[in-house]
Scaffold this motif. Sequence first.
Motif, PDB file in Angstrom:
ATOM      1  N   THR A 119      -1.911 -46.057  -1.423  1.00 52.12           N
ATOM      2  CA  THR A 119      -3.276 -46.216  -1.937  1.00 52.12           C
ATOM      3  C   THR A 119      -3.302 -47.168  -3.122  1.00 52.12           C
ATOM      4  O   THR A 119      -4.192 -48.032  -3.223  1.00 52.12           O
ATOM      5  CB  THR A 119      -3.854 -44.850  -2.344  1.00 52.12           C
ATOM      6  OG1 THR A 119      -3.885 -43.991  -1.201  1.00 52.12           O
ATOM      7  CG2 THR A 119      -5.261 -44.994  -2.896  1.00 52.12           C
ATOM      8  N   PHE A 120      -2.318 -47.050  -4.016  1.00 47.70           N
ATOM      9  CA  PHE A 120      -2.260 -47.935  -5.187  1.00 47.70           C
ATOM     10  C   PHE A 120      -2.126 -49.395  -4.761  1.00 47.70           C
ATOM     11  O   PHE A 120      -2.834 -50.269  -5.266  1.00 47.70           O
ATOM     12  CB  PHE A 120      -1.081 -47.538  -6.079  1.00 47.70           C
ATOM     13  CG  PHE A 120      -0.851 -48.481  -7.229  1.00 47.70           C
ATOM     14  CD1 PHE A 120      -1.698 -48.470  -8.330  1.00 47.70           C
ATOM     15  CD2 PHE A 120       0.195 -49.398  -7.199  1.00 47.70           C
ATOM     16  CE1 PHE A 120      -1.502 -49.360  -9.388  1.00 47.70           C
ATOM     17  CE2 PHE A 120       0.396 -50.285  -8.249  1.00 47.70           C
ATOM     18  CZ  PHE A 120      -0.452 -50.262  -9.349  1.00 47.70           C
ATOM     19  N   PHE A 121      -1.234 -49.683  -3.814  1.00 48.53           N
ATOM     20  CA  PHE A 121      -1.053 -51.059  -3.363  1.00 48.53           C
ATOM     21  C   PHE A 121      -2.275 -51.566  -2.604  1.00 48.53           C
ATOM     22  O   PHE A 121      -2.619 -52.753  -2.700  1.00 48.53           O
ATOM     23  CB  PHE A 121       0.212 -51.180  -2.508  1.00 48.53           C
ATOM     24  CG  PHE A 121       1.470 -51.310  -3.326  1.00 48.53           C
ATOM     25  CD1 PHE A 121       1.750 -52.488  -4.012  1.00 48.53           C
ATOM     26  CD2 PHE A 121       2.363 -50.258  -3.438  1.00 48.53           C
ATOM     27  CE1 PHE A 121       2.903 -52.610  -4.786  1.00 48.53           C
ATOM     28  CE2 PHE A 121       3.517 -50.376  -4.211  1.00 48.53           C
ATOM     29  CZ  PHE A 121       3.794 -51.557  -4.881  1.00 48.53           C
ATOM     30  N   THR A 160      -4.763 -52.434  -5.299  1.00 47.14           N
ATOM     31  CA  THR A 160      -4.341 -53.639  -6.008  1.00 47.14           C
ATOM     32  C   THR A 160      -4.620 -54.883  -5.170  1.00 47.14           C
ATOM     33  O   THR A 160      -5.151 -55.887  -5.663  1.00 47.14           O
ATOM     34  CB  THR A 160      -2.838 -53.569  -6.338  1.00 47.14           C
ATOM     35  OG1 THR A 160      -2.576 -52.388  -7.115  1.00 47.14           O
ATOM     36  CG2 THR A 160      -2.397 -54.796  -7.126  1.00 47.14           C
ATOM     37  N   TYR A 161      -4.272 -54.800  -3.873  1.00 44.56           N
ATOM     38  CA  TYR A 161      -4.516 -55.918  -2.961  1.00 44.56           C
ATOM     39  C   TYR A 161      -6.015 -56.226  -2.876  1.00 44.56           C
ATOM     40  O   TYR A 161      -6.432 -57.385  -2.948  1.00 44.56           O
ATOM     41  CB  TYR A 161      -3.973 -55.563  -1.569  1.00 44.56           C
ATOM     42  CG  TYR A 161      -4.351 -56.537  -0.490  1.00 44.56           C
ATOM     43  CD1 TYR A 161      -3.637 -57.710  -0.288  1.00 44.56           C
ATOM     44  CD2 TYR A 161      -5.456 -56.287   0.341  1.00 44.56           C
ATOM     45  CE1 TYR A 161      -3.998 -58.611   0.704  1.00 44.56           C
ATOM     46  CE2 TYR A 161      -5.822 -57.175   1.334  1.00 44.56           C
ATOM     47  CZ  TYR A 161      -5.092 -58.338   1.509  1.00 44.56           C
ATOM     48  OH  TYR A 161      -5.456 -59.218   2.485  1.00 44.56           O
ATOM     49  N   SER A 162      -6.823 -55.188  -2.723  1.00 42.89           N
ATOM     50  CA  SER A 162      -8.275 -55.378  -2.611  1.00 42.89           C
ATOM     51  C   SER A 162      -8.859 -55.954  -3.893  1.00 42.89           C
ATOM     52  O   SER A 162      -9.774 -56.782  -3.848  1.00 42.89           O
ATOM     53  CB  SER A 162      -8.957 -54.045  -2.273  1.00 42.89           C
ATOM     54  OG  SER A 162      -8.509 -53.557  -1.031  1.00 42.89           O
ATOM     55  N   TYR A 163      -8.310 -55.522  -5.028  1.00 47.57           N
ATOM     56  CA  TYR A 163      -8.821 -55.985  -6.320  1.00 47.57           C
ATOM     57  C   TYR A 163      -8.550 -57.483  -6.499  1.00 47.57           C
ATOM     58  O   TYR A 163      -9.402 -58.237  -6.949  1.00 47.57           O
ATOM     59  CB  TYR A 163      -8.176 -55.205  -7.455  1.00 47.57           C
ATOM     60  CG  TYR A 163      -8.758 -55.502  -8.820  1.00 47.57           C
ATOM     61  CD1 TYR A 163      -9.924 -54.862  -9.244  1.00 47.57           C
ATOM     62  CD2 TYR A 163      -8.161 -56.419  -9.677  1.00 47.57           C
ATOM     63  CE1 TYR A 163     -10.476 -55.126 -10.499  1.00 47.57           C
ATOM     64  CE2 TYR A 163      -8.696 -56.699 -10.926  1.00 47.57           C
ATOM     65  CZ  TYR A 163      -9.857 -56.048 -11.324  1.00 47.57           C
ATOM     66  OH  TYR A 163     -10.403 -56.322 -12.550  1.00 47.57           O
ATOM     67  N   ILE A 164      -7.350 -57.918  -6.108  1.00 46.14           N
ATOM     68  CA  ILE A 164      -6.957 -59.313  -6.277  1.00 46.14           C
ATOM     69  C   ILE A 164      -7.664 -60.225  -5.280  1.00 46.14           C
ATOM     70  O   ILE A 164      -8.118 -61.315  -5.621  1.00 46.14           O
ATOM     71  CB  ILE A 164      -5.429 -59.466  -6.138  1.00 46.14           C
ATOM     72  CG1 ILE A 164      -4.718 -58.721  -7.287  1.00 46.14           C
ATOM     73  CG2 ILE A 164      -5.014 -60.938  -6.122  1.00 46.14           C
ATOM     74  CD1 ILE A 164      -3.214 -58.633  -7.128  1.00 46.14           C
TER      75      ILE A 164
END
Length: 423
Positions: free
Chosen positions: A399-401, A404-408
């Motif tokens: 979930t964290f990755f 992070t991917y979606s945020y970037i």
Amino acid sequence: MNIPETGVPRIVVIGGGFAGISFIKQLRNEKVQIVLFDRHNYHTFQPLLYQVSTAGLEPDSIAYPLRKVFRKNKDFHFRMAEVENINTENNSIATSIGNLRYDYLVLATGTRTNFFGNESIAKNSMPMKTVPQALNIRSLMLQNIEMADITTDEVERKRLLNFVIAGAGPTGVELAGALAEFRKGILENDYPELDEDEMNVHLIEGQNRVLPPMSEAVSKKAQKYLEKLGVQLHLETLISDFDGKTVTTKDGKKFETATFIWAAGVTGALVKGIDGEALVEKANRYKVDEFNKIVSFNNIYALGDIALMETKEYPKGHPQVAQPAIQQGKNLGKNFKKMLKGEKLEPFKYFDKGTMATVGRNKAVVDIGKMHFGGAIAWFLWMFVHLWFLVGFRNRVVTFFNWTYSYINYDRAARLIIRPFKK
């Protein structure tokens, strides 16, 4: 049913949600037999269901096998089955796979969607209480966008791109924000022939503000965030009907839509067999004492959403959210250990850790005691808390990755129609 008699007290738990898991974990090393029943073989982290339905996360990121959760528990047994009835006189339950005797019974069945008796809405709308339902919404959303991309009928395209959500509580607000961000981040890149402005997100609420359970201060912030994202709010508006194509409100408004999501309420998921003074019919919850024991019974307990414990601070029972369920489960588990040792039991005292909701990227609101705030700090706090309470290390990492991917990349990687939805 092939559950062996081991000569120790048998505790039957119905429901593998927050309350059930919290309770069973406390009894890991005790000399008791625990039998857990659930309709699914996994625990669902319901606060993140909306991210599955809007293609932000895969379902296995928020679900965790129940057998794996309790693999270290001694004399633990899981059965995937529907509990149909409780025979309180014989201390037994009837299930879809047979009957079973219990010494103690713990009900932690949570809630189900409340359609308030409206059969047309129940039949035609999309609820979101389970992983399969969230996947249905994801498939329908993507299917409708795909159809809108190829249709030459402007009226039909507008209907396919009209998303209507009933209920502006945390679930509705989070869904609306996620859909609005999908429009902003995905539609332009994946569907260049569609105009971003053609996709509309409507959020309908019967009260005069969004997030009614939270403070007015954060409610105003959330409304501001939603409006900035382009969500169309319809407050003090009650829905009367949905026939599969048109949402009709009591004041005469009509919304042509192919996607109507019902997030307007829940009610207790009761099990047949317990009624009388133990059942508060209006709330569909079991009345319990300060030790979560159902009134009129000596060996039956209720936890979380279906438990109505009247206190000075909560005369109508505790909120039907995760924290009361977790805390009640933990307290009851500790009391069972005390009870087995003949020690004095501790009454339940709820510690309100606050309430939060996310609206979108860098947009969340938080109520903690007298503190009410929103923005990026609230958003990061929301992410940390939800990661912390996810069951399983793998789920937290994945979930964290994903986040992070979606945020970037401003992306939602789970845009897959794996199982096409058909009404």
